[in-house]
Motif scaffolding. Sequence first.
Motif, PDB file in Angstrom:
ATOM      1  N   TRP A 144       5.847  10.037  -5.673  1.00 56.84           N
ATOM      2  CA  TRP A 144       5.175   8.786  -6.441  1.00 56.84           C
ATOM      3  C   TRP A 144       4.757   9.274  -7.626  1.00 56.84           C
ATOM      4  CZ3 TRP A 144       5.573   3.922  -4.422  1.00 56.84           C
ATOM      5  CH2 TRP A 144       6.074   3.692  -3.096  1.00 56.84           C
ATOM      6  N   GLN A 145       5.055   8.457  -8.620  1.00 62.66           N
ATOM      7  CA  GLN A 145       5.036   8.580 -10.307  1.00 62.66           C
ATOM      8  C   GLN A 145       3.785   7.966 -10.458  1.00 62.66           C
ATOM      9  OE1 GLN A 145       6.378  10.723 -12.648  1.00 62.66           O
ATOM     10  NE2 GLN A 145       4.243  10.305 -13.298  1.00 62.66           N
ATOM     11  N   PRO A 146       2.482   8.544 -10.901  1.00 66.86           N
ATOM     12  CA  PRO A 146       1.400   7.782 -11.408  1.00 66.86           C
ATOM     13  C   PRO A 146       1.827   7.516 -13.072  1.00 66.86           C
ATOM     14  CG  PRO A 146       0.845   9.925 -11.613  1.00 66.86           C
ATOM     15  CD  PRO A 146       2.107   9.919 -10.698  1.00 66.86           C
ATOM     16  N   ILE A 147       1.151   6.392 -13.539  1.00 69.83           N
ATOM     17  CA  ILE A 147       1.567   5.897 -14.815  1.00 69.83           C
ATOM     18  C   ILE A 147       0.356   5.862 -15.923  1.00 69.83           C
ATOM     19  CG2 ILE A 147       3.761   5.157 -14.107  1.00 69.83           C
ATOM     20  CD1 ILE A 147       2.318   2.343 -14.844  1.00 69.83           C
ATOM     21  N   THR A 148       0.571   5.571 -16.929  1.00 66.13           N
ATOM     22  CA  THR A 148      -0.272   5.026 -18.027  1.00 66.13           C
ATOM     23  C   THR A 148       0.386   3.969 -18.690  1.00 66.13           C
ATOM     24  OG1 THR A 148      -1.975   5.457 -19.619  1.00 66.13           O
ATOM     25  CG2 THR A 148       0.196   6.618 -19.749  1.00 66.13           C
ATOM     26  N   ILE A 149      -0.411   2.876 -19.363  1.00 62.75           N
ATOM     27  CA  ILE A 149       0.080   1.814 -20.053  1.00 62.75           C
ATOM     28  C   ILE A 149      -0.509   1.876 -21.466  1.00 62.75           C
ATOM     29  CG2 ILE A 149       0.862  -0.614 -20.063  1.00 62.75           C
ATOM     30  CD1 ILE A 149      -0.002  -0.743 -17.275  1.00 62.75           C
ATOM     31  N   LYS A 150       0.386   2.263 -22.496  1.00 65.13           N
ATOM     32  CA  LYS A 150      -0.013   2.050 -23.816  1.00 65.13           C
ATOM     33  C   LYS A 150      -0.535   0.663 -24.383  1.00 65.13           C
ATOM     34  CE  LYS A 150       0.226   5.565 -26.028  1.00 65.13           C
ATOM     35  NZ  LYS A 150      -0.793   6.826 -26.227  1.00 65.13           N
ATOM     36  N   PHE A 151      -1.297   0.739 -25.467  1.00 65.16           N
ATOM     37  CA  PHE A 151      -1.694  -0.716 -25.950  1.00 65.16           C
ATOM     38  C   PHE A 151      -0.196  -1.437 -26.441  1.00 65.16           C
ATOM     39  CE2 PHE A 151      -6.414   0.378 -26.722  1.00 65.16           C
ATOM     40  CZ  PHE A 151      -6.637   0.313 -25.586  1.00 65.16           C
ATOM     41  N   SER A 152       0.745  -0.583 -26.865  1.00 64.24           N
ATOM     42  CA  SER A 152       1.964  -1.189 -27.272  1.00 64.24           C
ATOM     43  C   SER A 152       2.800  -1.703 -26.170  1.00 64.24           C
ATOM     44  CB  SER A 152       2.734  -0.173 -27.874  1.00 64.24           C
ATOM     45  OG  SER A 152       3.161   0.964 -26.943  1.00 64.24           O
ATOM     46  N   GLY A 153       2.418  -1.794 -24.833  1.00 64.72           N
ATOM     47  CA  GLY A 153       3.036  -2.102 -23.595  1.00 64.72           C
ATOM     48  C   GLY A 153       3.854  -1.033 -22.901  1.00 64.72           C
ATOM     49  N   GLU A 154       3.972   0.202 -23.770  1.00 56.52           N
ATOM     50  CA  GLU A 154       4.880   1.129 -23.301  1.00 56.52           C
ATOM     51  C   GLU A 154       4.343   1.829 -21.925  1.00 56.52           C
ATOM     52  OE1 GLU A 154       6.986   5.167 -24.890  1.00 56.52           O
ATOM     53  OE2 GLU A 154       5.470   4.393 -25.814  1.00 56.52           O
TER      54      GLU A 154
ATOM     55  N   PRO B 195       0.852  -1.145   0.070  1.00 56.87           N
ATOM     56  CA  PRO B 195       0.122  -0.048   0.248  1.00 56.87           C
ATOM     57  C   PRO B 195       0.626   1.354   0.036  1.00 56.87           C
ATOM     58  CG  PRO B 195      -0.416  -1.358   1.930  1.00 56.87           C
ATOM     59  CD  PRO B 195       0.723  -1.822   1.265  1.00 56.87           C
ATOM     60  N   VAL B 196       0.262   2.323  -0.559  1.00 54.60           N
ATOM     61  CA  VAL B 196       1.034   3.427  -0.639  1.00 54.60           C
ATOM     62  C   VAL B 196       0.015   4.497   0.194  1.00 54.60           C
ATOM     63  CG1 VAL B 196       1.607   5.649  -2.050  1.00 54.60           C
ATOM     64  CG2 VAL B 196       2.204   3.178  -2.893  1.00 54.60           C
ATOM     65  N   ARG B 197       0.478   5.129   1.082  1.00 53.33           N
ATOM     66  CA  ARG B 197      -0.250   6.241   1.991  1.00 53.33           C
ATOM     67  C   ARG B 197       0.415   7.618   1.959  1.00 53.33           C
ATOM     68  NH1 ARG B 197      -0.197   1.289   4.752  1.00 53.33           N
ATOM     69  NH2 ARG B 197      -2.346   0.527   4.957  1.00 53.33           N
ATOM     70  N   VAL B 198      -0.515   8.645   1.413  1.00 52.55           N
ATOM     71  CA  VAL B 198       0.174   9.904   1.475  1.00 52.55           C
ATOM     72  C   VAL B 198      -0.760  10.754   2.012  1.00 52.55           C
ATOM     73  CG1 VAL B 198       1.455   9.346  -0.699  1.00 52.55           C
ATOM     74  CG2 VAL B 198      -0.857  10.330  -0.702  1.00 52.55           C
ATOM     75  N   THR B 199      -0.191  11.960   2.774  1.00 51.26           N
ATOM     76  CA  THR B 199      -1.024  12.872   3.412  1.00 51.26           C
ATOM     77  C   THR B 199      -1.504  14.175   2.503  1.00 51.26           C
ATOM     78  OG1 THR B 199       0.960  13.946   3.893  1.00 51.26           O
ATOM     79  CG2 THR B 199      -0.289  12.365   5.642  1.00 51.26           C
ATOM     80  N   VAL B 200      -0.632  14.533   1.623  1.00 52.37           N
ATOM     81  CA  VAL B 200      -0.785  15.927   0.875  1.00 52.37           C
ATOM     82  C   VAL B 200      -0.231  15.645  -0.577  1.00 52.37           C
ATOM     83  CG1 VAL B 200      -0.705  18.285   0.341  1.00 52.37           C
ATOM     84  CG2 VAL B 200      -0.977  17.413   2.818  1.00 52.37           C
ATOM     85  N   GLY B 201      -0.941  15.303  -1.426  1.00 50.24           N
ATOM     86  CA  GLY B 201      -0.373  15.025  -2.767  1.00 50.24           C
ATOM     87  C   GLY B 201       0.265  13.711  -2.717  1.00 50.24           C
ATOM     88  N   LEU B 202       0.653  13.493  -4.196  1.00 56.28           N
ATOM     89  CA  LEU B 202       1.497  12.024  -4.345  1.00 56.28           C
ATOM     90  C   LEU B 202       2.990  12.475  -4.139  1.00 56.28           C
ATOM     91  CD1 LEU B 202      -0.126  10.935  -7.835  1.00 56.28           C
ATOM     92  CD2 LEU B 202      -0.448  10.065  -5.498  1.00 56.28           C
TER      93      LEU B 202
ATOM     94  N   ASP C 103       0.691  12.869 -16.025  1.00 59.06           N
ATOM     95  CA  ASP C 103       0.831  14.079 -15.235  1.00 59.06           C
ATOM     96  C   ASP C 103      -0.420  14.304 -14.057  1.00 59.06           C
ATOM     97  OD1 ASP C 103       1.104  16.869 -14.570  1.00 59.06           O
ATOM     98  OD2 ASP C 103       0.567  17.497 -16.606  1.00 59.06           O
ATOM     99  N   ARG C 104      -0.103  13.974 -12.756  1.00 56.06           N
ATOM    100  CA  ARG C 104      -1.038  13.964 -11.878  1.00 56.06           C
ATOM    101  C   ARG C 104      -0.407  14.160 -10.463  1.00 56.06           C
ATOM    102  NH1 ARG C 104      -6.514  11.524 -10.920  1.00 56.06           N
ATOM    103  NH2 ARG C 104      -6.721  11.419  -8.681  1.00 56.06           N
ATOM    104  N   ALA C 105      -0.711  15.277  -9.857  1.00 55.87           N
ATOM    105  CA  ALA C 105      -0.016  15.596  -8.519  1.00 55.87           C
ATOM    106  C   ALA C 105      -1.119  15.071  -7.283  1.00 55.87           C
ATOM    107  CB  ALA C 105       0.186  17.031  -8.516  1.00 55.87           C
ATOM    108  N   GLU C 106      -2.201  15.145  -7.422  1.00 52.44           N
ATOM    109  CA  GLU C 106      -3.157  14.614  -6.539  1.00 52.44           C
ATOM    110  C   GLU C 106      -3.198  13.239  -6.348  1.00 52.44           C
ATOM    111  OE1 GLU C 106      -6.119  15.622  -9.950  1.00 52.44           O
ATOM    112  OE2 GLU C 106      -4.004  16.166  -9.053  1.00 52.44           O
ATOM    113  N   ALA C 107      -3.598  12.830  -4.749  1.00 51.46           N
ATOM    114  CA  ALA C 107      -3.819  11.239  -4.816  1.00 51.46           C
ATOM    115  C   ALA C 107      -5.080  10.875  -5.266  1.00 51.46           C
ATOM    116  CB  ALA C 107      -3.520  11.104  -3.097  1.00 51.46           C
ATOM    117  N   PHE C 108      -4.953   9.590  -5.432  1.00 53.67           N
ATOM    118  CA  PHE C 108      -6.168   9.032  -6.044  1.00 53.67           C
ATOM    119  C   PHE C 108      -7.143   8.353  -5.046  1.00 53.67           C
ATOM    120  CE2 PHE C 108      -2.936   7.517  -9.059  1.00 53.67           C
ATOM    121  CZ  PHE C 108      -3.265   7.893 -10.362  1.00 53.67           C
ATOM    122  N   LYS C 109      -8.382   8.592  -5.168  1.00 59.97           N
ATOM    123  CA  LYS C 109      -9.383   8.151  -4.117  1.00 59.97           C
ATOM    124  C   LYS C 109      -9.343   6.697  -3.975  1.00 59.97           C
ATOM    125  CE  LYS C 109     -12.731  12.080  -5.288  1.00 59.97           C
ATOM    126  NZ  LYS C 109     -13.897  12.202  -5.600  1.00 59.97           N
TER     127      LYS C 109
END
Length: 415
Positions: free
Chosen positions: A21-31, A11-18, A36-42
């Motif tokens: 910690w780097q959020p990511i996306t995965i392309k259909f090519s596997g890349e 688990p990742v626990r943050v208090t203010v913003g990420l 670009d996101r600074a706020e924590a996920f719900k």
Amino acid sequence: MRELLTERKEPVRVTVGLGDWQPITIKFSGEVLPRDRAEAFKGAMFAAYPGDVVFSKIDARNGAVGLIPATMPKVVLTPEYPVMVPDLMKLRPAYLHYLLRAEHFRHDLQRQASGTSGRKRVTPEAFLGLSVPLPTLDEQDALVTAYEAALTKAADKEADAARMALASQRAFEAALGVAPAPPLPDRPVFIARFKDVERWSHEGVLRDVTYTASTSAKWPMVALSSVGKVSYGLQKSPANRPGKHSRPYLRVANVQRGVLDLAEMKYMDVPDDDMPKLRLLDGDVLLCEGNSPDLVGRGAIWRNEISDCIHQNHVLRVRVDLSKLLPDFLLAVINSSHGQAYFRSKAKRTTNLASINSTEVAALPVPLPPTAKQAALVKALGDNEKASKAVAFEASELRRVAWATFEAALFEPGV
């Protein structure tokens, strides 16, 4: 896969913003790419680290499976992206990277998706239940080395092809005496006429105010209007919906750079009496009026591929005087750095769309050698282009055969 991967649920626990910690996306090519996101996920968040396998539950069946790269030391994910840790005593990361791209693996993964249509998911349990070939570490190294050696050779050929194409273009321009556009001066602040501020960018305005015709031209430079006529096509409207006199027409999408894509044609109603002035003729040069900077001045030549075809108003038609100017030569000039610099300098923004009008196209400075010389220059350019494309094709074949060899070493064909 259950014997090769272990699910990570850190688990990742943050208090203010990420934070870091780097959020990511995965392309259909596997890349795997940074997001670009600074706020924590719900809700819950989980960690992944370089070398971990991650996949999208929804899009894994489309290819969204990849490895976290070394450039991302701390990655944060939602529960929709399960994380797996490879057993490095059994798997080489490079081998695993290519294995995840194999067609056989992707087909097996698609079969593991379950759920309602359009929302099918691949669960961690289903992913770990996949069976994959496991060569020894030495064999994995050998497969990867052979494949990557072929990729290196292909990349060298692609670089050769690019150099050949550039050299061919430069030789064409040198024969005409039209030099490539000079680098823009470092002028973050400058004075321009008010009418020029509608150009689409700082570069466009600066290019316009600094543009001068080549002084080293080896042939007379004439305005295109003196050797050809530039015309707009027919504007689409409710009044000319397809009817009794339906005619195929060319749109911007049909006019690619140097070629016409006629796979999908649309139709307008044009009476017989209007066709003589609208009908495209063999040798007409067609140019995109715009829409984006890439489209401005993109052109191809009409060769009577379809009878009774016309063009829409967003496509400009140039009908040249064949006794003075050859269509193929004109298109080569337009595609040269001289022609492209001119169009970039003249393109304007209208309702956020970059475009060039018929008056500015008609004013294009065209070098005008005798038609016999034009034909010789176009032939040399075409021969060199064929040679560069042949080398590029060799590169693509190297890649294709190398990948087919990699897959054939692991999977039985058709199984």
